[in-house]
Design a protein around this motif. Structure first.
Motif, short mmCIF file in Angstrom:
data_model
loop_
_atom_site.label_atom_id
_atom_site.label_comp_id
_atom_site.label_asym_id
_atom_site.label_seq_id
_atom_site.Cartn_x
_atom_site.Cartn_y
_atom_site.Cartn_z
N ASN A 173 0.80 -1.24 0.00
CA ASN A 173 0.00 0.00 0.00
C ASN A 173 0.83 1.29 0.00
N PHE A 174 2.05 1.21 -0.52
CA PHE A 174 2.82 2.43 -0.72
C PHE A 174 2.32 3.14 -1.98
N ASN A 175 2.41 4.45 -1.97
CA ASN A 175 2.13 5.26 -3.16
C ASN A 175 3.41 5.23 -4.00
N VAL A 176 3.49 4.34 -4.96
CA VAL A 176 4.75 4.09 -5.65
C VAL A 176 4.57 4.08 -7.16
N ARG A 177 5.62 4.52 -7.87
CA ARG A 177 5.62 4.52 -9.33
C ARG A 177 6.89 3.82 -9.82
N LEU A 178 6.78 3.18 -10.99
CA LEU A 178 7.91 2.50 -11.63
C LEU A 178 8.26 3.24 -12.91
N ALA A 179 9.53 3.59 -13.07
CA ALA A 179 9.93 4.36 -14.25
C ALA A 179 11.42 4.13 -14.52
N GLY A 180 11.92 4.87 -15.51
CA GLY A 180 13.34 4.78 -15.86
C GLY A 180 13.60 4.04 -17.14
N ASN A 181 14.49 3.07 -17.10
CA ASN A 181 14.93 2.35 -18.29
C ASN A 181 13.89 1.39 -18.84
N ILE A 182 12.72 1.34 -18.24
CA ILE A 182 11.63 0.47 -18.72
C ILE A 182 10.85 1.12 -19.85
N GLY A 183 11.21 2.36 -20.21
CA GLY A 183 10.50 3.05 -21.28
C GLY A 183 9.52 4.08 -20.79
N LYS A 184 9.56 4.39 -19.49
CA LYS A 184 8.71 5.43 -18.92
C LYS A 184 9.60 6.44 -18.20
N SER A 185 9.53 7.69 -18.64
CA SER A 185 10.28 8.72 -17.94
C SER A 185 9.58 9.07 -16.64
N PRO A 186 10.32 9.24 -15.54
CA PRO A 186 9.67 9.65 -14.29
C PRO A 186 9.04 11.04 -14.38
N LEU A 187 9.46 11.83 -15.37
CA LEU A 187 8.87 13.17 -15.53
C LEU A 187 7.38 13.10 -15.82
N ARG A 188 6.92 12.00 -16.40
CA ARG A 188 5.51 11.87 -16.77
C ARG A 188 4.58 11.95 -15.56
N TYR A 189 5.12 11.67 -14.36
CA TYR A 189 4.29 11.64 -13.16
C TYR A 189 4.27 12.96 -12.40
N LEU A 190 5.23 13.84 -12.69
CA LEU A 190 5.29 15.09 -11.95
C LEU A 190 4.06 15.95 -12.23
N GLY A 191 3.49 16.47 -11.17
CA GLY A 191 2.26 17.25 -11.29
C GLY A 191 1.01 16.41 -11.16
N LYS A 192 1.19 15.08 -11.10
CA LYS A 192 0.04 14.18 -11.01
C LYS A 192 0.04 13.39 -9.70
N ILE A 193 1.07 13.57 -8.88
CA ILE A 193 1.23 12.75 -7.69
C ILE A 193 1.43 13.62 -6.46
N THR A 194 1.23 13.02 -5.30
CA THR A 194 1.44 13.73 -4.04
C THR A 194 2.88 13.54 -3.57
N LYS A 195 3.29 14.37 -2.62
CA LYS A 195 4.69 14.40 -2.19
C LYS A 195 5.14 13.13 -1.48
N ASP A 196 4.19 12.29 -1.09
CA ASP A 196 4.58 11.05 -0.39
C ASP A 196 4.92 9.92 -1.37
N ALA A 197 4.84 10.17 -2.66
CA ALA A 197 5.08 9.12 -3.66
C ALA A 197 6.53 8.65 -3.65
N LYS A 198 6.69 7.34 -3.77
CA LYS A 198 8.00 6.72 -3.90
C LYS A 198 8.23 6.33 -5.35
N PHE A 199 9.47 6.31 -5.76
CA PHE A 199 9.81 5.92 -7.13
C PHE A 199 10.80 4.77 -7.13
N VAL A 200 10.49 3.75 -7.92
CA VAL A 200 11.44 2.69 -8.22
C VAL A 200 11.94 2.97 -9.64
N LEU A 201 13.22 3.25 -9.76
CA LEU A 201 13.79 3.59 -11.06
C LEU A 201 14.78 2.52 -11.53
N GLU A 202 14.48 1.93 -12.67
CA GLU A 202 15.47 1.08 -13.31
C GLU A 202 16.44 2.01 -14.03
#
Length: 248
Positions: free
Chosen positions: A137-166
């Motif tokens: 139940n973490f607020n988490v996003r997956l991005a990076g070398n998987i073909g998704k830039s983490p920039l796509r989530y900025l402005g759409k998420i709250t400050k508690d979001a965690k990121f897993v970056l390949e």
């Protein structure tokens, strides 16, 4: 970052999806966008289609020297060598050069970033970590070398979001000048790879090590004990180390 009415050049749109994410993020933030790629319009048609309706100046099948000296910012594809002639043109004009990863680390709290790299297994590991955190139940996003830039989530998420970056070695290289590493870093293994790109293996390993080079004693590094290359780097690590092994 105020990009409104700034002229930004995206070098390398690509086909995987990260370049499309960058362009959409720039458009959302009011930038004037130039996209340049050595691939043709036909080769890039799937990516171009995803950008329909966005005002973009496309320069395809070539790079133009003039574009690299008449913009406010260059965002390059991570795989493009830093010694590219065209990037040298921008540097001669003191134009900032970024990647989506270096920008993201400037815009997001690194304490909320888990970075995962390795010659093999980084995609599987990144997906596994993401799914575990999601189930917890973490607020988490997956991005990076998987073909998704983490920039796509900025402005759409709250400050508690965690990121897993390949993170590939090329993406990590863009963090060198920022002197920043993720709060939690994972290296699955290191084997000889990309030697058609790197002149020597030590340069490849040096880029991989950037995932922990700028960590402090308050950060964490997770390493594969069975990989000799990783056991040999622990003396230079400042962060807290956790080894994993299938034999334990």
């Amino acid at each position: 970052m105020n990009l409104k009415n700034k002229k930004v050049l995206v070098m390398g749109l690509g086909l995987i999806g990260g370049g499309v994410d960058i362009v959409k993020w720039l458009n959302k933030n009011g930038a004037e966008i130039i996209v340049t790629d050595l691939k043709s319009k036909e080769e890039l048609k799937s990516s171009i289609k995803k950008l329909e309706g966005i005002p973009i100046e496309f320069v395809l099948g070539q790079h133009r020297k003039s574009d690299f000296r008449n913009v406010d910012l260059v965002i390059k594809n991570s795989s493009i060598p830093d010694d590219s002639f065209y990037l040298k043109v921008s540097r001669s004009k003191n134009i900032p050069i970024e990647t989506d990863i270096s920008l993201f680390f400037k815009l997001w709290n690194r304490k909320s970033i888990i970075g995962i790299t390795g010659t093999k297994g980084k995609s599987t590991t990144a997906n596994l970590v993401y799914r575990i955190l999601k189930l917890a139940n973490f607020n988490v996003r997956l991005a990076g070398n998987i073909g998704k830039s983490p920039l796509r989530y900025l402005g759409k998420i709250t400050k508690d979001a965690k990121f897993v970056l390949e993170l590939s070695s090329w993406q990590l290289r863009s963090l060198r000048k920022e002197k920043i590493s993720p709060h939690i870093s994972v290296i699955t293994n290191i084997f000889p790879d990309h030697l058609n790109y790197y002149k020597k293996l030590s340069s490849y390993i040096a880029d991989k090590k950037l995932i922990f080079n700028f960590q402090s004693e308050n950060d964490w590094l997770v390493l594969n004990y069975e990989n000799k290359s990783l056991r040999n780097i622990v003396e230079k690590v400042q962060s807290q180390i956790v080894f994993f092994s299938k034999k334990v």
